[in-house]
Design an enzyme around this catalytic site. Sequence first.
Site, PDB file in Angstrom:
ATOM      1  N   ASP A 138      41.329  -1.469  43.224  1.00  0.00           N
ATOM      2  CA  ASP A 138      41.625  -2.722  42.524  1.00  0.00           C
ATOM      3  C   ASP A 138      43.130  -2.936  42.383  1.00  0.00           C
ATOM      4  OD1 ASP A 138      41.093  -5.051  41.211  1.00  0.00           O
ATOM      5  OD2 ASP A 138      40.431  -4.134  39.343  1.00  0.00           O
ATOM      6  N   GLY A 139      43.539  -4.197  42.373  1.00  0.00           N
ATOM      7  CA  GLY A 139      44.934  -4.532  42.071  1.00  0.00           C
ATOM      8  C   GLY A 139      45.732  -5.080  43.249  1.00  0.00           C
ATOM      9  N   TRP A 182      49.409  -6.870  42.857  1.00  0.00           N
ATOM     10  CA  TRP A 182      50.512  -6.230  43.582  1.00  0.00           C
ATOM     11  C   TRP A 182      51.275  -7.291  44.392  1.00  0.00           C
ATOM     12  CZ3 TRP A 182      51.991  -5.511  48.703  1.00  0.00           C
ATOM     13  CH2 TRP A 182      52.856  -4.453  48.975  1.00  0.00           C
ATOM     14  N   HIS A 223      46.074  -7.364  50.194  1.00  0.00           N
ATOM     15  CA  HIS A 223      44.995  -6.733  50.971  1.00  0.00           C
ATOM     16  C   HIS A 223      45.561  -6.094  52.238  1.00  0.00           C
ATOM     17  CE1 HIS A 223      42.306  -8.470  48.145  1.00  0.00           C
ATOM     18  NE2 HIS A 223      42.345  -9.699  48.616  1.00  0.00           N
ATOM     19  N   ASN A 269      32.282 -10.785  45.534  1.00  0.00           N
ATOM     20  CA  ASN A 269      33.496 -11.196  46.257  1.00  0.00           C
ATOM     21  C   ASN A 269      33.265 -12.381  47.207  1.00  0.00           C
ATOM     22  OD1 ASN A 269      34.907  -7.823  46.581  1.00  0.00           O
ATOM     23  ND2 ASN A 269      35.271  -9.396  45.029  1.00  0.00           N
ATOM     24  N   ARG A 276      34.952 -15.666  46.241  1.00  0.00           N
ATOM     25  CA  ARG A 276      36.406 -15.898  46.319  1.00  0.00           C
ATOM     26  C   ARG A 276      36.700 -17.046  47.290  1.00  0.00           C
ATOM     27  NH1 ARG A 276      39.830 -10.372  45.469  1.00  0.00           N
ATOM     28  NH2 ARG A 276      38.731  -9.767  43.580  1.00  0.00           N
ATOM     29  N   ARG A 327      39.102   4.266  39.449  1.00  0.00           N
ATOM     30  CA  ARG A 327      39.415   2.841  39.552  1.00  0.00           C
ATOM     31  C   ARG A 327      40.901   2.661  39.318  1.00  0.00           C
ATOM     32  NH1 ARG A 327      36.110  -2.448  37.782  1.00  0.00           N
ATOM     33  NH2 ARG A 327      37.579  -3.972  38.591  1.00  0.00           N
ATOM     34  N   SER A 358      31.894  -2.508  37.294  1.00  0.00           N
ATOM     35  CA  SER A 358      31.736  -3.679  38.157  1.00  0.00           C
ATOM     36  C   SER A 358      30.610  -3.574  39.189  1.00  0.00           C
ATOM     37  CB  SER A 358      33.058  -3.991  38.870  1.00  0.00           C
ATOM     38  OG  SER A 358      34.063  -4.243  37.929  1.00  0.00           O
TER      39      SER A 358
END
Length: 250
Positions: free
Chosen positions: A22-23, A27, A39, A70, A73, A190, A198
């Site tokens: 995650d993140g 980022w 990604h 997802n 998205r 995580r 999740s």
Amino acid sequence: MKTKLESIDSDRVPNHIAIIMDGNGRWAKNKGMQRVFGHRNALTAVRESVNAARDAGTKFITLYAFSTENWNRPKLEVDALMSLLVSSLKSELPNFHKNGIKVNSIGAVENLPKKAQKVLESIIEQTAINTEITLTFALSYGSREEIVNAIKNISKKVVNNEIDVKKIDEKVINNHLYTFNLPDVDLMIRTSGEQRISNFLLWQMAYAELYFTDVLWPDFRKEHLFDAIINYQNRERRFGKTSEQIDTNV
Ligand code: FPP
């Protein structure tokens, strides 16, 4: 001075590590870039964590690459993730072979674009001979959906007299999950500071140790994975028993 890898007790390495990567979005945002940039910069972390797990002696690593949720998205981001999956699976093949990585997948992969399905199938086939570590990508994966499917399939077998209701136990359920060929998760990591599961491997994580780190996924490196394993080894896993029982092995 011992290295982090040397500080790991090789007799008590988690056999199966699962990671919620995650993140990526945050980022990228921190750098004033689009989410997709995050990604694209996540692949080094994928490579490092799989190789680090292998170096430590872990035999199974499962990465939450794309959840059922997802799909909601923006299309541009979904498309970018799918093409990243295709290009990285192809480009990583030499690394999979060099490090003895066997690729596997869980999830409703039939919902992925045809091209991604084909490449995934081919990489799974080509790496089936590797034995150092099994790398499972959770793709279009949702744990509740997995459990619902298992119940449907078991019910059908009951109706067809292939399974006796009295014989339904944990093993039968395990055998009807996407993870039928994987052991339970020992350690779940995580990244990015969020402390949630999740909808990831709910059944399989029943006794897993949970480890949360503030590191954003694109910054995650070998040393971070070793830190998580060292932290795991400092915990006492009791599986419902008392500390005394664990100490005396009864
Ligand atoms: C979470 O970050 C990450 C994902 C939803 C996708 C995971 C994908 C990768 C790590 C790309 C590489 C992997 C493969 C298999 C090609 P986020 O976008 O939710 O970040 P945020 O919470 O900061 O918005």
